[in-house]
Design an enzyme around this catalytic site. Structure first.
Site, PDB file in Angstrom:
ATOM      1  N   ALA A 140      -1.129  -8.127  42.307  1.00  8.70           N
ATOM      2  CA  ALA A 140      -2.179  -7.515  41.517  1.00  8.70           C
ATOM      3  C   ALA A 140      -1.658  -6.866  40.542  1.00  8.70           C
ATOM      4  CB  ALA A 140      -3.503  -6.690  41.917  1.00  8.70           C
ATOM      5  N   LEU A 141      -0.627  -7.448  39.363  1.00 11.44           N
ATOM      6  CA  LEU A 141       0.187  -6.366  38.004  1.00 11.44           C
ATOM      7  C   LEU A 141      -1.029  -5.476  37.162  1.00 11.44           C
ATOM      8  CD1 LEU A 141       3.408  -8.197  38.018  1.00 11.44           C
ATOM      9  CD2 LEU A 141       3.256  -6.633  39.722  1.00 11.44           C
ATOM     10  N   HIS A 142      -0.469  -4.449  36.714  1.00 12.20           N
ATOM     11  CA  HIS A 142      -0.877  -4.458  35.312  1.00 12.20           C
ATOM     12  C   HIS A 142      -0.246  -3.116  34.319  1.00 12.20           C
ATOM     13  CE1 HIS A 142      -0.141   0.028  38.208  1.00 12.20           C
ATOM     14  NE2 HIS A 142      -0.716  -0.376  39.164  1.00 12.20           N
TER      15      HIS A 142
ATOM     16  N   HIS B 262       2.726  -1.784  36.400  1.00 13.80           N
ATOM     17  CA  HIS B 262       4.056  -2.468  36.713  1.00 13.80           C
ATOM     18  C   HIS B 262       4.912  -3.403  36.070  1.00 13.80           C
ATOM     19  CE1 HIS B 262       0.768  -2.752  39.731  1.00 13.80           C
ATOM     20  NE2 HIS B 262       1.669  -3.263  41.480  1.00 13.80           N
TER      21      HIS B 262
ATOM     22  N   GLN C  11       2.402  -1.946  56.778  1.00 19.48           N
ATOM     23  CA  GLN C  11       2.143  -0.309  55.936  1.00 19.48           C
ATOM     24  C   GLN C  11       0.720  -0.159  55.753  1.00 19.48           C
ATOM     25  OE1 GLN C  11       4.120  -1.235  51.693  1.00 19.48           O
ATOM     26  NE2 GLN C  11       2.578  -0.110  50.922  1.00 19.48           N
TER      27      GLN C  11
ATOM     28  N   GLU D 269       5.688   7.118  39.810  1.00 16.25           N
ATOM     29  CA  GLU D 269       5.902   8.194  40.074  1.00 16.25           C
ATOM     30  C   GLU D 269       4.151   8.630  40.382  1.00 16.25           C
ATOM     31  OE1 GLU D 269       6.908  10.744  36.938  1.00 16.25           O
ATOM     32  OE2 GLU D 269       9.013  10.691  37.237  1.00 16.25           O
TER      33      GLU D 269
ATOM     34  N   ASP E  27       2.483   6.776  42.560  1.00 14.43           N
ATOM     35  CA  ASP E  27       2.973   7.408  44.106  1.00 14.43           C
ATOM     36  C   ASP E  27       4.198   7.646  44.409  1.00 14.43           C
ATOM     37  OD1 ASP E  27       1.249   4.875  45.344  1.00 14.43           O
ATOM     38  OD2 ASP E  27       2.382   4.113  44.093  1.00 14.43           O
TER      39      ASP E  27
ATOM     40  N   SER F 286      -3.815   1.270  38.921  1.00 13.42           N
ATOM     41  CA  SER F 286      -3.919   1.231  40.271  1.00 13.42           C
ATOM     42  C   SER F 286      -4.889  -0.316  40.343  1.00 13.42           C
ATOM     43  CB  SER F 286      -3.965   2.708  40.900  1.00 13.42           C
ATOM     44  OG  SER F 286      -4.675   2.257  42.434  1.00 13.42           O
ATOM     45  N   SER F 287      -4.087  -1.259  41.225  1.00  9.90           N
ATOM     46  CA  SER F 287      -4.469  -2.799  42.003  1.00  9.90           C
ATOM     47  C   SER F 287      -6.173  -1.708  42.639  1.00  9.90           C
ATOM     48  CB  SER F 287      -3.872  -2.992  42.672  1.00  9.90           C
ATOM     49  OG  SER F 287      -2.115  -2.662  41.514  1.00  9.90           O
TER      50      SER F 287
HETATM   51  O1  PAF Z   1       4.297   0.725  45.976  1.00 11.04           O
HETATM   52  C1  PAF Z   1       3.735  -0.461  46.307  1.00 11.04           C
HETATM   53  O2  PAF Z   1       3.350  -1.059  46.205  1.00 11.04           O
HETATM   54  C2  PAF Z   1       4.469  -0.546  47.712  1.00 11.04           C
HETATM   55  O3  PAF Z   1       4.388   0.254  49.063  1.00 11.04           O
HETATM   56  C3  PAF Z   1       6.253  -0.685  47.943  1.00 11.04           C
HETATM   57  C4  PAF Z   1       6.520  -0.397  47.037  1.00 11.04           C
HETATM   58  C5  PAF Z   1       5.534  -2.273  47.125  1.00 11.04           C
HETATM   59  C6  PAF Z   1       6.545  -1.241  49.722  1.00 11.04           C
HETATM   60  O4  PAF Z   1       5.539  -2.657  49.903  1.00 11.04           O
END
Ligand code: PAF
Length: 279
Positions: free
Chosen positions: A33-35, A38, A62, A149, A151, A186-187
């Protein structure tokens, strides 16, 4: 052109050929879900290394059972087009079975820094991140890996893991790309209704205001963060998981003289937004 591979065998063949030709490799791990944020990571990676691998893997480990794994946006065709435009050489998009085959029973855990902030509210999160990121590092053998950054805590955790385990690569953080009104890209912004989207920039503003109150006006961190939380609730956020002044690297509670980073997670309707602000 960006090639796409889904199996470890294909990935290893390409990486081996690149290594034989003497190329350096940069990795950009993503969940798709790139923006534009990314793409900043990929651009930074292409500037640093001869070859760039982006991974797209929505990592079940996760997400807790009640979280948004099922509805997490998946837009692979559009992602691939964007990656081609910024010069990514390879997209690695493994299946869940490739990453977690039957009988998978290993976890990579970083202690300490993972126990605070996100770790308090999403106890499964960092264990899932470090396990998958460690596996992606082993599979792709990069010289450099790029993380946003946005995250901030994840960036510190991955940096700690790579250092502690002598992973032999450099972790590079890339600054947060923001919409013109300040909302961090953010996605998950795709979940916001138009009304929520209008409220969302209050998060960055609250963090920036608190940062300035502490650093420029010498307000105490307790007072500044208290006001920032109240501002968010008044703006229409449903609740605030945390909004804290932290030591920028250890993420321990901030003491005057420490490098300062403000970090927050807050709920806007059913969407949880995170952001951070620092000097
Ligand atoms: O930040 C993310 O998109 C995810 O936490 C990562 C680093 C790709 C790990 O799944």
């Amino acid at each position: 052109m960006t090639s796409i591979v889904r199996t470890l065998k294909e990935l290893r063949q390409i990486v081996t050929d690149w290594r034989k030709a003497g190329h350096s490799i940069a990795l950009v791990p993503t969940m798709g879900a790139l923006h534009a944020g990314h793409l900043d990571l990929v651009r930074a990676a292409t500037a640093k290394a001869d070859k760039v691998i982006t991974t797209i893997f929505v990592n079940p480990a996760q997400f807790a059972a009640h979280e948004d794994l099922g509805r997490y946006p998946r837009t692979e065709a559009a992602d691939l087009e964007m990656l081609a435009q910024v010069g990514c050489n390879l997209l690695y998009a493994p299946s869940v079975e490739t990453i977690y085959p039957d009988g998978f029973s290993t976890q990579v855990l970083v202690n300490g820094i993972t126990a605070r902030l996100e770790g308090t509210f999403r106890p499964q999160f960092f264990g899932g991140v470090t396990t998958v990121v460690a596996k992606l590092f082993i599979q792709t053998t990069p010289d450099f890996a790029f993380f946003g950054e946005k995250d901030w805590q994840q960036l510190q955790v991955v940096t700690t893991m790579a250092r502690d385990l002598d992973m032999g690569l450099t972790i590079i953080g890339v600054s947060t790309r923001r919409e013109t009104d300040g909302l961090a890209m953010s996605s998950r912004n795709a979940y916001l209704s138009p009304e929520e989207r209008a409220i969302a920039p209050a998060l960055k503003l609250a963090l920036e205001t608190a940062f300035n109150a502490i650093t420029v006006h010498s307000e105490s961190s307790i007072e500044a963060t208290g006001k920032a939380r109240a501002t968010l609730l008044a703006a229409g956020f449903k609740s605030v998981d945390y909004l804290e002044a932290c030591h920028a690297q250890t993420l321990e509670p901030w003491l005057r003289g420490d490098p300062l980073r403000m970090l927050a997670a807050a709920w806007l309707g059913k969407t949880r937004l995170i952001d951070n602000w620092g000097g």
